[in-house]
Structure formats: C-alpha cells, structure tokens
Design a protein around this motif. Structure first.
Motif, mmCIF file in Angstrom:
data_model
loop_
_atom_site.group_PDB
_atom_site.id
_atom_site.type_symbol
_atom_site.label_atom_id
_atom_site.label_comp_id
_atom_site.label_asym_id
_atom_site.label_seq_id
_atom_site.Cartn_x
_atom_site.Cartn_y
_atom_site.Cartn_z
ATOM 1 N N ALA A 1 -29.811 -48.573 -31.733
ATOM 2 C CA ALA A 1 -30.895 -48.724 -32.297
ATOM 3 C C ALA A 1 -30.227 -50.049 -33.225
ATOM 4 O O ALA A 1 -31.083 -51.056 -32.722
ATOM 5 C CB ALA A 1 -31.187 -47.688 -33.779
ATOM 6 N N MET A 2 -29.457 -50.248 -33.492
ATOM 7 C CA MET A 2 -29.017 -50.719 -34.516
ATOM 8 C C MET A 2 -28.721 -52.009 -33.794
ATOM 9 O O MET A 2 -29.117 -53.325 -33.626
ATOM 10 C CB MET A 2 -28.109 -50.923 -35.282
ATOM 11 C CG MET A 2 -27.715 -52.174 -36.891
ATOM 12 S SD MET A 2 -27.347 -51.537 -38.277
ATOM 13 C CE MET A 2 -28.862 -50.754 -39.079
ATOM 14 N N MET A 3 -27.762 -51.890 -32.440
ATOM 15 C CA MET A 3 -27.035 -52.412 -31.509
ATOM 16 C C MET A 3 -28.683 -54.067 -30.905
ATOM 17 O O MET A 3 -28.832 -54.719 -30.459
ATOM 18 C CB MET A 3 -26.429 -52.438 -30.019
ATOM 19 C CG MET A 3 -24.846 -51.866 -30.676
ATOM 20 S SD MET A 3 -23.992 -51.360 -28.780
ATOM 21 C CE MET A 3 -25.213 -50.349 -28.436
ATOM 22 N N GLN A 4 -29.371 -52.193 -30.615
ATOM 23 C CA GLN A 4 -31.131 -53.324 -30.075
ATOM 24 C C GLN A 4 -31.921 -54.710 -30.797
ATOM 25 O O GLN A 4 -31.982 -55.188 -30.717
ATOM 26 C CB GLN A 4 -31.711 -52.034 -29.273
ATOM 27 C CG GLN A 4 -31.458 -51.420 -28.388
ATOM 28 C CD GLN A 4 -32.578 -50.478 -28.026
ATOM 29 O OE1 GLN A 4 -32.658 -49.910 -28.354
ATOM 30 N NE2 GLN A 4 -32.093 -49.900 -27.015
ATOM 31 N N GLN A 5 -31.903 -54.047 -32.398
ATOM 32 C CA GLN A 5 -32.711 -54.731 -33.233
ATOM 33 C C GLN A 5 -31.295 -56.272 -33.794
ATOM 34 O O GLN A 5 -31.833 -57.135 -33.681
ATOM 35 C CB GLN A 5 -32.391 -53.823 -34.487
ATOM 36 C CG GLN A 5 -32.890 -54.798 -35.663
ATOM 37 C CD GLN A 5 -32.377 -54.117 -36.980
ATOM 38 O OE1 GLN A 5 -32.040 -53.360 -36.882
ATOM 39 N NE2 GLN A 5 -33.230 -54.428 -38.284
ATOM 40 N N GLY A 6 -29.937 -56.035 -33.258
ATOM 41 C CA GLY A 6 -29.268 -57.396 -33.496
ATOM 42 C C GLY A 6 -29.296 -58.447 -32.198
ATOM 43 O O GLY A 6 -29.298 -58.882 -32.226
ATOM 44 N N MET A 7 -29.468 -57.576 -30.758
ATOM 45 C CA MET A 7 -30.025 -58.210 -29.189
ATOM 46 C C MET A 7 -30.835 -58.952 -29.332
ATOM 47 O O MET A 7 -31.382 -60.067 -29.610
ATOM 48 C CB MET A 7 -30.425 -57.399 -28.700
ATOM 49 C CG MET A 7 -28.433 -57.063 -28.273
ATOM 50 S SD MET A 7 -28.095 -55.770 -26.206
ATOM 51 C CE MET A 7 -28.782 -54.477 -27.156
ATOM 52 N N GLN A 8 -32.107 -58.634 -30.457
ATOM 53 C CA GLN A 8 -33.460 -59.156 -30.308
ATOM 54 C C GLN A 8 -33.526 -59.645 -31.221
ATOM 55 O O GLN A 8 -34.481 -61.473 -31.434
ATOM 56 C CB GLN A 8 -35.062 -58.037 -30.936
ATOM 57 C CG GLN A 8 -35.210 -56.903 -29.692
ATOM 58 C CD GLN A 8 -36.122 -55.785 -30.476
ATOM 59 O OE1 GLN A 8 -35.910 -55.716 -31.597
ATOM 60 N NE2 GLN A 8 -36.807 -55.626 -29.832
ATOM 61 N N MET A 9 -32.647 -59.662 -32.426
ATOM 62 C CA MET A 9 -32.712 -61.100 -33.507
ATOM 63 C C MET A 9 -31.774 -62.197 -32.924
ATOM 64 O O MET A 9 -32.649 -63.281 -32.868
ATOM 65 C CB MET A 9 -31.039 -60.370 -34.651
ATOM 66 C CG MET A 9 -32.514 -60.415 -35.862
ATOM 67 S SD MET A 9 -31.288 -59.831 -37.438
ATOM 68 C CE MET A 9 -30.802 -57.900 -37.411
ATOM 69 N N MET A 10 -30.950 -62.286 -32.114
ATOM 70 C CA MET A 10 -30.193 -62.725 -31.502
ATOM 71 C C MET A 10 -31.119 -63.365 -30.315
ATOM 72 O O MET A 10 -31.183 -65.059 -29.781
ATOM 73 C CB MET A 10 -28.620 -62.418 -30.788
ATOM 74 C CG MET A 10 -27.979 -62.486 -32.127
ATOM 75 S SD MET A 10 -26.052 -62.027 -31.760
ATOM 76 C CE MET A 10 -25.878 -63.387 -30.881
ATOM 77 N N ASN A 11 -31.954 -62.778 -29.595
ATOM 78 C CA ASN A 11 -32.739 -63.566 -27.869
ATOM 79 C C ASN A 11 -33.882 -64.265 -29.242
ATOM 80 O O ASN A 11 -34.179 -65.095 -28.591
ATOM 81 C CB ASN A 11 -33.229 -61.849 -27.548
ATOM 82 C CG ASN A 11 -34.432 -62.742 -26.596
ATOM 83 O OD1 ASN A 11 -33.334 -63.032 -26.041
ATOM 84 N ND2 ASN A 11 -34.705 -61.696 -26.202
ATOM 85 N N GLY A 12 -33.889 -64.119 -30.452
ATOM 86 C CA GLY A 12 -34.800 -64.466 -30.879
ATOM 87 C C GLY A 12 -34.459 -66.221 -31.094
ATOM 88 O O GLY A 12 -35.102 -67.047 -31.544
ATOM 89 N N MET A 13 -33.284 -66.278 -32.158
ATOM 90 C CA MET A 13 -32.150 -67.489 -31.950
ATOM 91 C C MET A 13 -32.359 -68.473 -30.737
ATOM 92 O O MET A 13 -32.644 -69.191 -31.083
ATOM 93 C CB MET A 13 -30.720 -66.891 -32.508
ATOM 94 C CG MET A 13 -31.397 -66.367 -34.203
ATOM 95 S SD MET A 13 -30.041 -65.615 -34.834
ATOM 96 C CE MET A 13 -28.601 -67.045 -35.343
ATOM 97 N N MET A 14 -32.286 -67.562 -29.435
ATOM 98 C CA MET A 14 -31.727 -68.475 -28.587
ATOM 99 C C MET A 14 -32.978 -68.869 -28.046
ATOM 100 O O MET A 14 -33.361 -70.416 -27.680
ATOM 101 C CB MET A 14 -31.092 -67.965 -28.050
ATOM 102 C CG MET A 14 -30.578 -68.178 -26.266
ATOM 103 S SD MET A 14 -29.871 -69.771 -26.706
ATOM 104 C CE MET A 14 -28.708 -70.244 -25.427
ATOM 105 N N GLY A 15 -34.370 -67.940 -27.987
ATOM 106 C CA GLY A 15 -34.962 -68.480 -26.955
ATOM 107 C C GLY A 15 -36.325 -69.115 -27.745
ATOM 108 O O GLY A 15 -37.066 -70.671 -26.725
#
Length: 159
Positions: free
Chosen positions: A80-94
């Motif tokens: 769950a924490m990995m998914q949250q981290g990926m969402q954060m990073m995706n928001g930064m990039m996208g």
C-alpha cells in the motif's frame, strides 16, 4: 466469436493508433499549465522521501519477523505504501514538474515534440527542470529498489 464481433475488434485495432495520434495533436495544441515551482517540488519530494523511509523501515521489519501472519500484514502495508509513493511521483511527473506537457503523450512522444518543449524554456527554466529531473530520477531508482525487495520477500519464508 461471431463475425461482427471479430470485425469490431479488428476495426478498433486499426483505428486505435489513429485516435491516439489525433488526441496527441489536440493535447499539443492546448496551452501548457504552469509548472510546479521549485518550492512545491521540494515539498513533494520531502513527502516522497518520508514515504520511502517508512517503506525501508517496513522492509527491515519484514525481513526480521518470523511470524507468517505478521509478515503477511507487513507485506500488505508495504504494498500500500509503494502504491501511495508511486501516485505521489506520478503526480509530480504528470501534472507538476513537466507542467502537464508530458501527460497523455506516454512513450509515443517523439524527439520533435521534446525539442519543441525544451527550446521554449529559458535558461533558468532549463536549470530548474534539470534539478527536478535529477531528484525525480534518484527517487524513482529508490522506488524500484523497494519494489525489487518486496518481490524478493513475497515468496521468501520467514527466517
């Protein structure tokens, strides 16, 4: 499978690339929203680093626990924490550091579009962009390492 269904699938397969390129042209014509500021980026990066620190702590606990139920719970929390981290990073990039310019283009964006994007930047914007990309890529590498550790520990019995 009946003939009409097969024809519909074939038509979709043929038209999908055309629709994708048409959407890219439409997206390219839209004005680019303002990019994320360095301060906003640093705040987002600090949150992502804190999340990564928690993931590393969870992974350490996973490797130390001998209780299968506790191990399973920790693995689920880590996932769950990995998914949250990926969402954060995706928001930064996208929507953030690229100013939304890259969003929707995916791997089909070519060198010409990238050249146009970079040629419109001022030297200061280019410097800020490089700063963000350097930090983003480092964080992405750490996330990949967490994913690999998670994968390795999925089937590993407790010590």
């Amino acid at each position: 499978m009946n003939a009409s269904r097969l024809a519909a699938i074939a038509l979709t397969a043929v038209l999908f690339p055309t629709l994708t390129f048409a959407q890219q042209a439409t997206d390219a014509a839209k004005p680019t929203p303002p990019s994320m500021s360095i301060e906003q980026f640093d705040q987002q990066m600090a949150k992502a680093q804190e999340n990564l620190k928690k993931m590393q702590e969870q992974m350490s606990l996973i490797q130390k626990t001998s209780d299968p139920a506790q191990r399973q719970k920790l693995m689920q929390d880590h996932q769950a924490m990995m998914q949250q981290g990926m969402q954060m990073m995706n928001g930064m990039m996208g929507g953030g550091m690229m100013g939304g310019h890259m969003k929707g283009h995916g791997p089909m964006m070519g060198w010409k579009q990238m050249g146009n994007h970079y040629s419109q930047m001022t030297p200061e914007q280019m410097k800020q962009h490089q700063y963000m990309m350097d930090n983003y890529m480092g964080m992405q590498q750490m996330m990949m390492e967490q994913m690999m550790q998670h994968q390795q520990n999925m089937g590993t019995p407790a010590p």
